[in-house]
Design an enzyme around this catalytic site. Sequence first.
Site, mmCIF file in Angstrom:
data_model
loop_
_atom_site.group_PDB
_atom_site.id
_atom_site.type_symbol
_atom_site.label_atom_id
_atom_site.label_comp_id
_atom_site.label_asym_id
_atom_site.label_seq_id
_atom_site.Cartn_x
_atom_site.Cartn_y
_atom_site.Cartn_z
ATOM 1 N N CYS A 1 1.587 -8.201 15.356
ATOM 2 C CA CYS A 1 2.898 -7.575 15.604
ATOM 3 C C CYS A 1 4.010 -8.611 15.592
ATOM 4 C CB CYS A 1 2.974 -6.929 16.977
ATOM 5 S SG CYS A 1 1.899 -5.548 17.225
ATOM 6 N N HIS B 1 0.854 -1.197 0.000
ATOM 7 C CA HIS B 1 0.000 0.000 0.000
ATOM 8 C C HIS B 1 0.888 1.244 0.000
ATOM 9 C CE1 HIS B 1 0.795 0.534 4.256
ATOM 10 N NE2 HIS B 1 0.182 -0.596 4.586
ATOM 11 N N HIS C 1 3.806 1.620 2.490
ATOM 12 C CA HIS C 1 5.042 0.926 2.102
ATOM 13 C C HIS C 1 5.736 1.707 0.971
ATOM 14 C CE1 HIS C 1 2.323 -2.667 3.195
ATOM 15 N NE2 HIS C 1 3.083 -2.434 4.242
ATOM 16 N N LYS D 1 -4.513 -3.310 7.222
ATOM 17 C CA LYS D 1 -5.496 -4.272 6.759
ATOM 18 C C LYS D 1 -6.682 -4.301 7.719
ATOM 19 C CE LYS D 1 -4.810 -8.827 4.775
ATOM 20 N NZ LYS D 1 -3.794 -9.864 4.638
ATOM 21 N N HIS E 1 -2.673 -2.856 17.395
ATOM 22 C CA HIS E 1 -3.774 -3.333 16.541
ATOM 23 C C HIS E 1 -5.140 -3.323 17.207
ATOM 24 C CE1 HIS E 1 -0.163 -4.928 14.586
ATOM 25 N NE2 HIS E 1 -0.845 -4.720 13.479
ATOM 26 N N CYS F 1 -4.009 -5.603 21.949
ATOM 27 C CA CYS F 1 -2.706 -5.141 21.491
ATOM 28 C C CYS F 1 -2.718 -3.615 21.387
ATOM 29 C CB CYS F 1 -2.411 -5.760 20.116
ATOM 30 S SG CYS F 1 -1.128 -4.871 19.217
ATOM 31 N N CYS G 1 0.905 -10.846 20.398
ATOM 32 C CA CYS G 1 0.058 -10.314 19.320
ATOM 33 C C CYS G 1 0.577 -10.877 18.006
ATOM 34 C CB CYS G 1 0.080 -8.790 19.270
ATOM 35 S SG CYS G 1 -0.695 -8.177 17.744
ATOM 36 N N LYS H 1 -3.598 5.111 11.067
ATOM 37 C CA LYS H 1 -2.572 4.393 10.325
ATOM 38 C C LYS H 1 -3.263 3.439 9.352
ATOM 39 C CE LYS H 1 1.394 1.397 10.712
ATOM 40 N NZ LYS H 1 1.573 -0.009 10.981
HETATM 41 N N1 MSP Z 1 8.549 -7.049 8.326
HETATM 42 C C1 MSP Z 1 8.667 -5.975 9.241
HETATM 43 C C2 MSP Z 1 9.940 -5.200 9.009
HETATM 44 C C3 MSP Z 1 11.185 -6.007 9.121
HETATM 45 S S1 MSP Z 1 12.590 -5.056 8.734
HETATM 46 C C4 MSP Z 1 13.861 -5.996 9.210
HETATM 47 C C5 MSP Z 1 7.487 -5.039 9.073
HETATM 48 N N2 MSP Z 1 6.854 -5.113 7.921
HETATM 49 S S2 MSP Z 1 5.576 -4.244 7.538
HETATM 50 O O1 MSP Z 1 5.283 -4.607 6.191
HETATM 51 O O2 MSP Z 1 4.537 -4.405 8.496
HETATM 52 O O3 MSP Z 1 5.998 -2.768 7.642
HETATM 53 C C6 MSP Z 1 7.113 -2.323 6.954
HETATM 54 C C7 MSP Z 1 7.236 -0.844 7.045
HETATM 55 O O4 MSP Z 1 6.110 -0.225 6.470
HETATM 56 C C8 MSP Z 1 7.359 -0.316 8.472
HETATM 57 O O5 MSP Z 1 8.421 0.629 8.490
HETATM 58 C C9 MSP Z 1 6.093 0.391 8.721
HETATM 59 O O6 MSP Z 1 6.251 1.489 9.546
HETATM 60 C C10 MSP Z 1 5.769 0.847 7.300
HETATM 61 N N3 MSP Z 1 4.407 1.181 7.199
HETATM 62 C C11 MSP Z 1 3.332 0.367 7.214
HETATM 63 N N4 MSP Z 1 2.234 1.147 7.193
HETATM 64 C C12 MSP Z 1 2.587 2.450 7.160
HETATM 65 C C13 MSP Z 1 1.922 3.651 7.023
HETATM 66 N N5 MSP Z 1 0.629 3.732 7.007
HETATM 67 N N6 MSP Z 1 2.674 4.770 6.866
HETATM 68 C C14 MSP Z 1 4.031 4.730 6.771
HETATM 69 N N7 MSP Z 1 4.677 3.615 6.905
HETATM 70 C C15 MSP Z 1 3.990 2.502 7.297
HETATM 71 O O7 MSP Z 1 7.225 -4.266 9.979
#
Ligand code: MSP
Length: 502
Positions: free
Chosen positions: A129, A18, A21, A298, A147, A144, A126, A295
């Site tokens: 997380c 999304h 990311h 999903k 979440h 959590c 969780c 934030k």
């Molecule tokens: N798999 C772990 C990271 C492991 S790194 C060794 C993880 N994955 S994640 O897919 O859930 O999130 C990855 C990144 O995306 C995190 O830095 C998280 O903060 C970022 N984001 C997920 N949703 C976000 C927003 N809505 N806004 C900005 N970044 C966000 O955590």
Amino acid sequence: MARFYVTTPIYYVNDAPHIGHAYTTVTADALARWHRLLGDDVFFLTGTDEHGLKVQRAAEARGLEPRAHADLTSERYREVWSSIDIDYDDFIRTTESRHYKATETLMQAAYDNGWIELRPYAGWYCVSCEAYYTESDLIEGKLCPIHRTEVEWLEEENYFFKLSEFAGRLLDWYESNPGAVTPEAKRNEAIGLVRGGLRDISISRTSITWGVPVPWDSKHVFYVWYDALINYATAIGYGEDQARFEAWWPSVHHLIGKDILRFHCVYWPALLMAAGIDPPSRIAVHGFLLVGGEKMSKTALNQISPADLLPTFGVDGFRYHFLRDQAFGPDGDFSYEGMVARYNSDLANNLGNLLARVSTVVEKKCGGIGPAPDPSSELAAVAASVLESAGSAWDRISPSEALEATWRLVRETNAALEAAEPWKADPGPEVDRVLGDALEALRIVAVLASPALTRASQEIWDRIGLAGRVADQRLPAAAAWGGYPGGLPVERGAPLFPRIAG
Ligand code: MSP
């Protein structure tokens, strides 16, 4: 040659990509492109995090084996990254054998050094997380804190990493490396976590099999986070090619979201120290992209994917928004209206209009051949100061300021054209001078904006008659005033950034 190693977090394969990311990944990509312009040897790493209970359950829900599920979702990340011109040097998957090898080597080193031991463990977990919480962390004693979903009670025998013994070393590290965690508020948060007292952490599981096996005890797999962090070492050869690893490490720039600060700014440096490796040189923490104040996730059903926005804004409009409008650091509210407004003002009205005006007037007054700039133009000083400001902003990982600085040159050039009104004047040296300056400014803007506008920058370059690729230009030479030679055919094409109706 300077080296620049930049990483994004590796994304869980339980989720579809999304714009949250994308925001981090576009920032890392733009930084990598900026450093390539500087002539640095760049290594830009992204990838997917494929182990753990959350992924195992997402796979089960789809009736797939975890690996088959991971294959599909990992591929979706690659497709989405390619749709927004993410030019990574390596895409790591934690299910690759090179990563198993690096994880085993690093953990074995920490174990051999006496920092890992077996203990019983029970706690609130969780699954979203992939983390244990203490009772006091929970909302209403059962939810959590991130979440707001119910946690589960898990009991198992785990290997523990003796994190508590690293507090002093971590505090020394923050102290002697003030720039290691940015921004300052996040550095203070990390220091606060350490000062608040560190508990030893459980790093293995026997309850699941979907993970990297513990090399000295195959009943256990490493808990997903402790294999995941090691990806940053795997990709540069740790455990396989020590010379390559040492060439890139520890000079790395980790870009991360604030929710994973504890893992990156406390656990990861400590784990590296335990294995006899230096901590990373830089961890840049950013806030969340919020949708309707929340934030994106999903569970909140408020996810926006890049594909929702690309048909309207195009790749350049998409990238520009996340780099220019969402400052790297604080939380930012995503707003469609804000995205349209920024696109129309900076891209359609300012840059697009500059190119359209210049190419139209060159066609009318100069027979379609672009004149050379004036070496003593007032815009030369603007270009020099823009280069300096943009460079220092990229260094601070502040793309929004870097682009704001770059657009100063766009605005000043438009202002110079409006003052001179070459469209009203008769052809001659005065008109040539103004247009030559504007073409030169466009050339420099194409270079400086290229980390953000991967396509339009090349289009501008081509239309003003220059040969080759913008991405092959090298700074600072490419931004020095006077590079546009004149005498080149200038093409009047379709609008670069058609206005978007609000
Ligand atoms: N798999 C772990 C990271 C492991 S790194 C060794 C993880 N994955 S994640 O897919 O859930 O999130 C990855 C990144 O995306 C995190 O830095 C998280 O903060 C970022 N984001 C997920 N949703 C976000 C927003 N809505 N806004 C900005 N970044 C966000 O955590």
